[in-house]
Design a protein around this motif. Structure first.
Motif, PDB file in Angstrom:
ATOM      1  N   ASP A 130      27.501  45.094  34.378  1.00  0.00           N
ATOM      2  CA  ASP A 130      28.133  43.963  35.068  1.00  0.00           C
ATOM      3  C   ASP A 130      29.140  43.250  34.166  1.00  0.00           C
ATOM      4  O   ASP A 130      30.049  42.588  34.652  1.00  0.00           O
ATOM      5  N   GLN A 131      28.954  43.386  32.870  1.00  0.00           N
ATOM      6  CA  GLN A 131      29.876  42.769  31.909  1.00  0.00           C
ATOM      7  C   GLN A 131      31.307  43.268  32.141  1.00  0.00           C
ATOM      8  O   GLN A 131      32.267  42.519  31.968  1.00  0.00           O
ATOM      9  N   TYR A 132      31.450  44.514  32.547  1.00  0.00           N
ATOM     10  CA  TYR A 132      32.776  45.080  32.798  1.00  0.00           C
ATOM     11  C   TYR A 132      33.444  44.360  33.969  1.00  0.00           C
ATOM     12  O   TYR A 132      34.613  43.974  33.894  1.00  0.00           O
ATOM     13  N   GLU A 133      32.703  44.174  35.042  1.00  0.00           N
ATOM     14  CA  GLU A 133      33.255  43.449  36.199  1.00  0.00           C
ATOM     15  C   GLU A 133      33.661  42.039  35.792  1.00  0.00           C
ATOM     16  O   GLU A 133      34.730  41.552  36.181  1.00  0.00           O
ATOM     17  N   GLN A 134      32.829  41.377  35.019  1.00  0.00           N
ATOM     18  CA  GLN A 134      33.153  40.022  34.556  1.00  0.00           C
ATOM     19  C   GLN A 134      34.423  40.023  33.707  1.00  0.00           C
ATOM     20  O   GLN A 134      35.233  39.086  33.786  1.00  0.00           O
ATOM     21  N   ALA A 135      34.614  41.066  32.905  1.00  0.00           N
ATOM     22  CA  ALA A 135      35.824  41.163  32.079  1.00  0.00           C
ATOM     23  C   ALA A 135      37.066  41.310  32.947  1.00  0.00           C
ATOM     24  O   ALA A 135      38.101  40.703  32.673  1.00  0.00           O
ATOM     25  N   VAL A 136      36.981  42.120  34.004  1.00  0.00           N
ATOM     26  CA  VAL A 136      38.122  42.274  34.915  1.00  0.00           C
ATOM     27  C   VAL A 136      38.437  40.940  35.591  1.00  0.00           C
ATOM     28  O   VAL A 136      39.606  40.531  35.670  1.00  0.00           O
ATOM     29  N   LEU A 137      37.419  40.247  36.064  1.00  0.00           N
ATOM     30  CA  LEU A 137      37.632  38.950  36.706  1.00  0.00           C
ATOM     31  C   LEU A 137      38.267  37.950  35.732  1.00  0.00           C
ATOM     32  O   LEU A 137      39.227  37.242  36.084  1.00  0.00           O
ATOM     33  N   LYS A 138      37.747  37.897  34.525  1.00  0.00           N
ATOM     34  CA  LYS A 138      38.274  36.978  33.514  1.00  0.00           C
ATOM     35  C   LYS A 138      39.724  37.314  33.171  1.00  0.00           C
ATOM     36  O   LYS A 138      40.577  36.430  33.088  1.00  0.00           O
ATOM     37  N   ASN A 139      40.010  38.616  32.990  1.00  0.00           N
ATOM     38  CA  ASN A 139      41.383  39.038  32.690  1.00  0.00           C
ATOM     39  C   ASN A 139      42.330  38.706  33.834  1.00  0.00           C
ATOM     40  O   ASN A 139      43.483  38.332  33.605  1.00  0.00           O
ATOM     41  N   THR A 140      41.858  38.849  35.072  1.00  0.00           N
ATOM     42  CA  THR A 140      42.692  38.544  36.226  1.00  0.00           C
ATOM     43  C   THR A 140      43.036  37.060  36.260  1.00  0.00           C
ATOM     44  O   THR A 140      44.181  36.681  36.515  1.00  0.00           O
ATOM     45  N   GLU A 141      42.060  36.220  35.981  1.00  0.00           N
ATOM     46  CA  GLU A 141      42.317  34.785  35.958  1.00  0.00           C
ATOM     47  C   GLU A 141      43.288  34.414  34.834  1.00  0.00           C
ATOM     48  O   GLU A 141      44.106  33.514  34.989  1.00  0.00           O
ATOM     49  N   LYS A 142      43.233  35.139  33.741  1.00  0.00           N
ATOM     50  CA  LYS A 142      44.089  34.839  32.584  1.00  0.00           C
ATOM     51  C   LYS A 142      45.493  35.445  32.724  1.00  0.00           C
ATOM     52  O   LYS A 142      46.494  34.780  32.439  1.00  0.00           O
ATOM     53  N   TYR A 143      45.571  36.721  33.171  1.00  0.00           N
ATOM     54  CA  TYR A 143      46.839  37.455  33.166  1.00  0.00           C
ATOM     55  C   TYR A 143      47.410  37.742  34.552  1.00  0.00           C
ATOM     56  O   TYR A 143      48.513  38.273  34.665  1.00  0.00           O
ATOM     57  N   GLY A 144      46.654  37.457  35.593  1.00  0.00           N
ATOM     58  CA  GLY A 144      47.089  37.826  36.935  1.00  0.00           C
ATOM     59  C   GLY A 144      46.610  39.235  37.273  1.00  0.00           C
ATOM     60  O   GLY A 144      45.851  39.841  36.520  1.00  0.00           O
ATOM     61  N   ALA A 145      47.061  39.734  38.391  1.00  0.00           N
ATOM     62  CA  ALA A 145      46.615  41.044  38.886  1.00  0.00           C
ATOM     63  C   ALA A 145      47.408  42.170  38.201  1.00  0.00           C
ATOM     64  O   ALA A 145      48.176  42.894  38.823  1.00  0.00           O
ATOM     65  N   TYR A 146      47.181  42.323  36.909  1.00  0.00           N
ATOM     66  CA  TYR A 146      47.896  43.290  36.072  1.00  0.00           C
ATOM     67  C   TYR A 146      47.651  44.732  36.493  1.00  0.00           C
ATOM     68  O   TYR A 146      48.381  45.641  36.107  1.00  0.00           O
ATOM     69  N   TYR A 147      46.638  44.977  37.266  1.00  0.00           N
ATOM     70  CA  TYR A 147      46.226  46.325  37.653  1.00  0.00           C
ATOM     71  C   TYR A 147      46.803  46.776  38.983  1.00  0.00           C
ATOM     72  O   TYR A 147      46.583  47.902  39.391  1.00  0.00           O
ATOM     73  N   VAL A 148      47.550  45.918  39.678  1.00  0.00           N
ATOM     74  CA  VAL A 148      48.233  46.351  40.908  1.00  0.00           C
ATOM     75  C   VAL A 148      49.510  47.043  40.456  1.00  0.00           C
ATOM     76  O   VAL A 148      50.464  46.411  40.026  1.00  0.00           O
ATOM     77  N   LEU A 149      49.504  48.368  40.527  1.00  0.00           N
ATOM     78  CA  LEU A 149      50.586  49.162  39.941  1.00  0.00           C
ATOM     79  C   LEU A 149      51.660  49.562  40.938  1.00  0.00           C
ATOM     80  O   LEU A 149      52.813  49.756  40.560  1.00  0.00           O
ATOM     81  N   THR A 150      51.299  49.754  42.190  1.00  0.00           N
ATOM     82  CA  THR A 150      52.263  50.131  43.228  1.00  0.00           C
ATOM     83  C   THR A 150      51.815  49.502  44.543  1.00  0.00           C
ATOM     84  O   THR A 150      50.709  48.978  44.645  1.00  0.00           O
ATOM     85  N   ASP A 151      52.695  49.579  45.548  1.00  0.00           N
ATOM     86  CA  ASP A 151      52.247  49.223  46.885  1.00  0.00           C
ATOM     87  C   ASP A 151      51.072  50.130  47.203  1.00  0.00           C
ATOM     88  O   ASP A 151      51.082  51.316  46.864  1.00  0.00           O
ATOM     89  N   ASP A 152      50.069  49.598  47.788  1.00  0.00           N
ATOM     90  CA  ASP A 152      48.878  50.321  48.216  1.00  0.00           C
ATOM     91  C   ASP A 152      47.842  50.579  47.136  1.00  0.00           C
ATOM     92  O   ASP A 152      46.713  50.895  47.457  1.00  0.00           O
ATOM     93  N   MET A 153      48.138  50.458  45.831  1.00  0.00           N
ATOM     94  CA  MET A 153      47.185  50.911  44.809  1.00  0.00           C
ATOM     95  C   MET A 153      46.980  49.917  43.678  1.00  0.00           C
ATOM     96  O   MET A 153      47.931  49.356  43.154  1.00  0.00           O
ATOM     97  N   ALA A 154      45.698  49.742  43.340  1.00  0.00           N
ATOM     98  CA  ALA A 154      45.325  48.958  42.161  1.00  0.00           C
ATOM     99  C   ALA A 154      44.432  49.825  41.285  1.00  0.00           C
ATOM    100  O   ALA A 154      43.529  50.501  41.776  1.00  0.00           O
ATOM    101  N   LEU A 155      44.708  49.811  39.994  1.00  0.00           N
ATOM    102  CA  LEU A 155      43.911  50.546  39.012  1.00  0.00           C
ATOM    103  C   LEU A 155      43.056  49.518  38.271  1.00  0.00           C
ATOM    104  O   LEU A 155      43.486  48.913  37.287  1.00  0.00           O
ATOM    105  N   ILE A 156      41.850  49.291  38.768  1.00  0.00           N
ATOM    106  CA  ILE A 156      40.955  48.262  38.249  1.00  0.00           C
ATOM    107  C   ILE A 156      40.384  48.733  36.913  1.00  0.00           C
ATOM    108  O   ILE A 156      39.704  49.752  36.849  1.00  0.00           O
ATOM    109  N   HIS A 157      40.673  47.963  35.845  1.00  0.00           N
ATOM    110  CA  HIS A 157      40.200  48.359  34.523  1.00  0.00           C
ATOM    111  C   HIS A 157      40.187  47.165  33.577  1.00  0.00           C
ATOM    112  O   HIS A 157      40.827  46.154  33.833  1.00  0.00           O
ATOM    113  N   ALA A 158      39.445  47.311  32.500  1.00  0.00           N
ATOM    114  CA  ALA A 158      39.380  46.316  31.427  1.00  0.00           C
ATOM    115  C   ALA A 158      39.186  47.078  30.113  1.00  0.00           C
ATOM    116  O   ALA A 158      39.229  48.308  30.084  1.00  0.00           O
ATOM    117  N   SER A 159      38.913  46.369  29.074  1.00  0.00           N
ATOM    118  CA  SER A 159      38.729  46.960  27.747  1.00  0.00           C
ATOM    119  C   SER A 159      37.473  47.830  27.691  1.00  0.00           C
ATOM    120  O   SER A 159      36.466  47.540  28.331  1.00  0.00           O
TER     121      SER A 159
END
Length: 149
Positions: free
Chosen positions: A39-68
């Motif tokens: 679950d720590q991974y999910e929390q990292a993605v949420l925290k990164n999104t709040e800090k950096y925005g939706a950095y993982y939305v790479l194209t229309d239609d697709m998001a590559l959900i990832h963290a460290s």
């Protein structure tokens, strides 16, 4: 090879999600439940999104959900969730229907997955079969076929 990074059981079709936070949860749930990450991974993605925005939305239609890789990753693996009703990660951002969750235990083990995703989303002809998928097998087969081109 994509077959080692993506399992058919980790390909899911859903009608929709309630919001971007739910999208992150849904995309990572198969990987958490099977022990590829915590679950720590999910929390990292949420925290990164709040800090950096939706950095993982790479194209229309697709998001590559990832963290460290340090954020609770045990094994490298991918999951793909196709949403029939799109989600917006930002108010003015693109409608996303394909959620690719990628957890990597180090800096290199996920490169086949990145190459496969690049190949698939570099050709619009590869995307439509994924968007049209109604079963896990159809999603999985589309990823495998596109990665072998």
């Amino acid at each position: 090879m994509i077959e080692q990074l993506l399992k058919e059981r980790n390909c899911i079709v859903r009608q929709g999600v309630t919001d971007w936070k739910d999208a992150i949860h849904v995309s990572l749930e198969p990987l958490v439940s099977q022990g590829y990450c915590t679950d720590q991974y999910e929390q990292a993605v949420l925290k990164n999104t709040e800090k950096y925005g939706a950095y993982y939305v790479l194209t229309d239609d697709m998001a590559l959900i990832h963290a460290s890789s340090e954020a609770g990753v045990k094994e490298t693996q991918m999951a793909v969730t196709v949403l029939k009703d799109p989600v917006h990660f930002t108010e003015d951002g693109p409608a996303v229907r394909i959620l690719i969750a990628l957890v990597a235990k180090d800096q290199t083990s996920h490169m086949d997955g990145i190459v496969a995703v690049s190949t698939i989303f570099g050709d619009d002809g590869n995307v439509q079969p994924i968007l049209d998928a109604t079963t896990s097998k159809e999603i999985y087969d589309a990823f495998v076929a596109a990665s072998q081109e």
